[in-house]
Motif scaffolding. Sequence first.
Motif, PDB file in Angstrom:
ATOM      1  N   ALA A 111      -8.162  48.347 -29.681  1.00  0.00           N
ATOM      2  CA  ALA A 111      -8.168  49.784 -29.947  1.00  0.00           C
ATOM      3  C   ALA A 111      -9.222  50.497 -29.108  1.00  0.00           C
ATOM      4  CB  ALA A 111      -8.400  50.044 -31.433  1.00  0.00           C
ATOM      5  N   ARG A 112     -10.411  49.916 -28.987  1.00  0.00           N
ATOM      6  CA  ARG A 112     -11.470  50.556 -28.196  1.00  0.00           C
ATOM      7  C   ARG A 112     -11.092  50.638 -26.723  1.00  0.00           C
ATOM      8  NH1 ARG A 112     -14.492  47.193 -31.653  1.00  0.00           N
ATOM      9  NH2 ARG A 112     -14.743  45.632 -30.013  1.00  0.00           N
ATOM     10  N   LEU A 113     -10.454  49.599 -26.201  1.00  0.00           N
ATOM     11  CA  LEU A 113     -10.050  49.593 -24.802  1.00  0.00           C
ATOM     12  C   LEU A 113      -8.960  50.628 -24.544  1.00  0.00           C
ATOM     13  CD1 LEU A 113     -10.420  48.196 -22.071  1.00  0.00           C
ATOM     14  CD2 LEU A 113      -8.655  46.562 -22.740  1.00  0.00           C
ATOM     15  N   LEU A 114      -8.003  50.730 -25.453  1.00  0.00           N
ATOM     16  CA  LEU A 114      -6.950  51.720 -25.303  1.00  0.00           C
ATOM     17  C   LEU A 114      -7.517  53.134 -25.349  1.00  0.00           C
ATOM     18  CD1 LEU A 114      -4.107  50.223 -27.551  1.00  0.00           C
ATOM     19  CD2 LEU A 114      -4.258  50.191 -25.057  1.00  0.00           C
ATOM     20  N   LEU A 115      -8.438  53.374 -26.256  1.00  0.00           N
ATOM     21  CA  LEU A 115      -9.012  54.711 -26.399  1.00  0.00           C
ATOM     22  C   LEU A 115      -9.780  55.142 -25.161  1.00  0.00           C
ATOM     23  CD1 LEU A 115     -10.243  54.559 -30.091  1.00  0.00           C
ATOM     24  CD2 LEU A 115      -8.527  56.129 -29.177  1.00  0.00           C
ATOM     25  N   ALA A 116     -10.421  54.188 -24.477  1.00  0.00           N
ATOM     26  CA  ALA A 116     -11.173  54.519 -23.271  1.00  0.00           C
ATOM     27  C   ALA A 116     -10.268  55.118 -22.199  1.00  0.00           C
ATOM     28  CB  ALA A 116     -11.872  53.268 -22.727  1.00  0.00           C
ATOM     29  N   GLY A 117      -8.985  54.763 -22.221  1.00  0.00           N
ATOM     30  CA  GLY A 117      -8.049  55.324 -21.257  1.00  0.00           C
ATOM     31  C   GLY A 117      -7.284  56.516 -21.769  1.00  0.00           C
ATOM     32  N   THR A 118      -6.837  56.460 -23.016  1.00  0.00           N
ATOM     33  CA  THR A 118      -5.949  57.508 -23.515  1.00  0.00           C
ATOM     34  C   THR A 118      -6.676  58.800 -23.864  1.00  0.00           C
ATOM     35  OG1 THR A 118      -6.102  56.565 -25.749  1.00  0.00           O
ATOM     36  CG2 THR A 118      -4.221  55.892 -24.412  1.00  0.00           C
ATOM     37  N   LEU A 119      -7.942  58.735 -24.250  1.00  0.00           N
ATOM     38  CA  LEU A 119      -8.656  59.968 -24.614  1.00  0.00           C
ATOM     39  C   LEU A 119      -8.768  60.941 -23.440  1.00  0.00           C
ATOM     40  CD1 LEU A 119     -11.467  58.781 -27.070  1.00  0.00           C
ATOM     41  CD2 LEU A 119      -9.573  60.346 -27.550  1.00  0.00           C
ATOM     42  N   LEU A 122      -6.498  49.418 -19.434  1.00  0.00           N
ATOM     43  CA  LEU A 122      -7.218  50.681 -19.298  1.00  0.00           C
ATOM     44  C   LEU A 122      -6.421  51.664 -18.441  1.00  0.00           C
ATOM     45  CD1 LEU A 122      -9.840  52.244 -19.878  1.00  0.00           C
ATOM     46  CD2 LEU A 122     -10.788  51.244 -17.789  1.00  0.00           C
ATOM     47  N   GLY A 123      -5.859  51.177 -17.321  1.00  0.00           N
ATOM     48  CA  GLY A 123      -5.059  52.036 -16.468  1.00  0.00           C
ATOM     49  C   GLY A 123      -3.811  52.549 -17.170  1.00  0.00           C
ATOM     50  N   LEU A 124      -3.159  51.669 -17.926  1.00  0.00           N
ATOM     51  CA  LEU A 124      -1.998  52.085 -18.707  1.00  0.00           C
ATOM     52  C   LEU A 124      -2.390  53.131 -19.743  1.00  0.00           C
ATOM     53  CD1 LEU A 124      -0.090  48.733 -19.328  1.00  0.00           C
ATOM     54  CD2 LEU A 124       0.755  50.722 -18.067  1.00  0.00           C
ATOM     55  N   GLY A 125      -3.582  52.950 -20.316  1.00  0.00           N
ATOM     56  CA  GLY A 125      -4.055  53.916 -21.302  1.00  0.00           C
ATOM     57  C   GLY A 125      -4.173  55.312 -20.727  1.00  0.00           C
ATOM     58  N   VAL A 126      -4.711  55.427 -19.510  1.00  0.00           N
ATOM     59  CA  VAL A 126      -4.842  56.740 -18.872  1.00  0.00           C
ATOM     60  C   VAL A 126      -3.461  57.350 -18.626  1.00  0.00           C
ATOM     61  CG1 VAL A 126      -5.630  57.973 -16.827  1.00  0.00           C
ATOM     62  CG2 VAL A 126      -7.043  56.148 -17.801  1.00  0.00           C
ATOM     63  N   ALA A 127      -2.542  56.529 -18.068  1.00  0.00           N
ATOM     64  CA  ALA A 127      -1.206  57.038 -17.748  1.00  0.00           C
ATOM     65  C   ALA A 127      -0.451  57.440 -19.010  1.00  0.00           C
ATOM     66  CB  ALA A 127      -0.418  55.967 -16.985  1.00  0.00           C
ATOM     67  N   VAL A 128      -0.478  56.583 -20.015  1.00  0.00           N
ATOM     68  CA  VAL A 128       0.253  56.868 -21.246  1.00  0.00           C
ATOM     69  C   VAL A 128      -0.401  58.005 -22.017  1.00  0.00           C
ATOM     70  CG1 VAL A 128       0.913  55.907 -23.483  1.00  0.00           C
ATOM     71  CG2 VAL A 128       1.220  54.551 -21.415  1.00  0.00           C
ATOM     72  N   GLY A 129      -1.729  58.086 -21.974  1.00  0.00           N
ATOM     73  CA  GLY A 129      -2.414  59.199 -22.622  1.00  0.00           C
ATOM     74  C   GLY A 129      -2.010  60.532 -22.017  1.00  0.00           C
TER      75      GLY A 129
END
Length: 268
Positions: free
Chosen positions: A79-87, A143-150
Amino acid sequence: MISVTWQTGVAGFAAGLVISLVTAPVGVSGAVFLLPVQLSVLHVPNPAVTPTNLLFNVVAGPGALARYRRAGGLTGSLARLLLAGTLPGVVLGACIRVFAIPGPRVFRLVVAVVLLPLGVWLIARAAQPGTRDRHPLSRRTVLGLGVAVGTIGGIYGIGGGSLLGPILAGRGTPMTIIAPAALACTFLTSIAGALTYGLLAFTTTGDIAPHWTLGLLCGAGGLIGGYLGARLQPRLPERTLRLLLGGLATALAVLYLVQSVHLVQSAA
């Protein structure tokens, strides 16, 4: 701003409850499927439908999260890793949604592009339960996916977690880890997205502020449905849920593609 009758309020509450009941066991907030209900049934205007969807996530999220936390499902670093990208991604997506693609035709195309691969992915994974999973993604890739999906989530109003879940599941991450992490990610990024839209509403003309009444009513239904769905997760067959979600997402994507074609023909 649209007026809310008691029939509209009941419809929003019921839609939030039923959708969250079905989607929470697989880590999806339900906003991805609430969007067409807002557009077609509740008649929330564009682009206010997106921040209203984020408001739904904020209100509905704690129901499922409380249950998963009680069951010990919110431990771990995913969850913390995903949030670093999606926020940061969801803030960027909100700005793109307001300033670049406010029109209904482009918006429907974006919805279809998001829903179609999501639906096909869910169906493919559920139809072949014996398919061997690939190795889990690296932290940098997540992390990269998190940014794109966010970013996509900020445009679409879904927070982002519902898109990351199927990708992580296909790469070998267990659903018991994905579901609570994805919902936690969706909840917190939705707060950031809703605040961004609220600030943009002070500097931009048009219906970009959330519809507070409908967002709260739908979210109240989602709060109850999400808790019940998370509680039912150990008793529900995962394959059936994935097939249901995948089929629904694919059908909605096709619907929006057809509507987009009709809009193009009408404008011609």
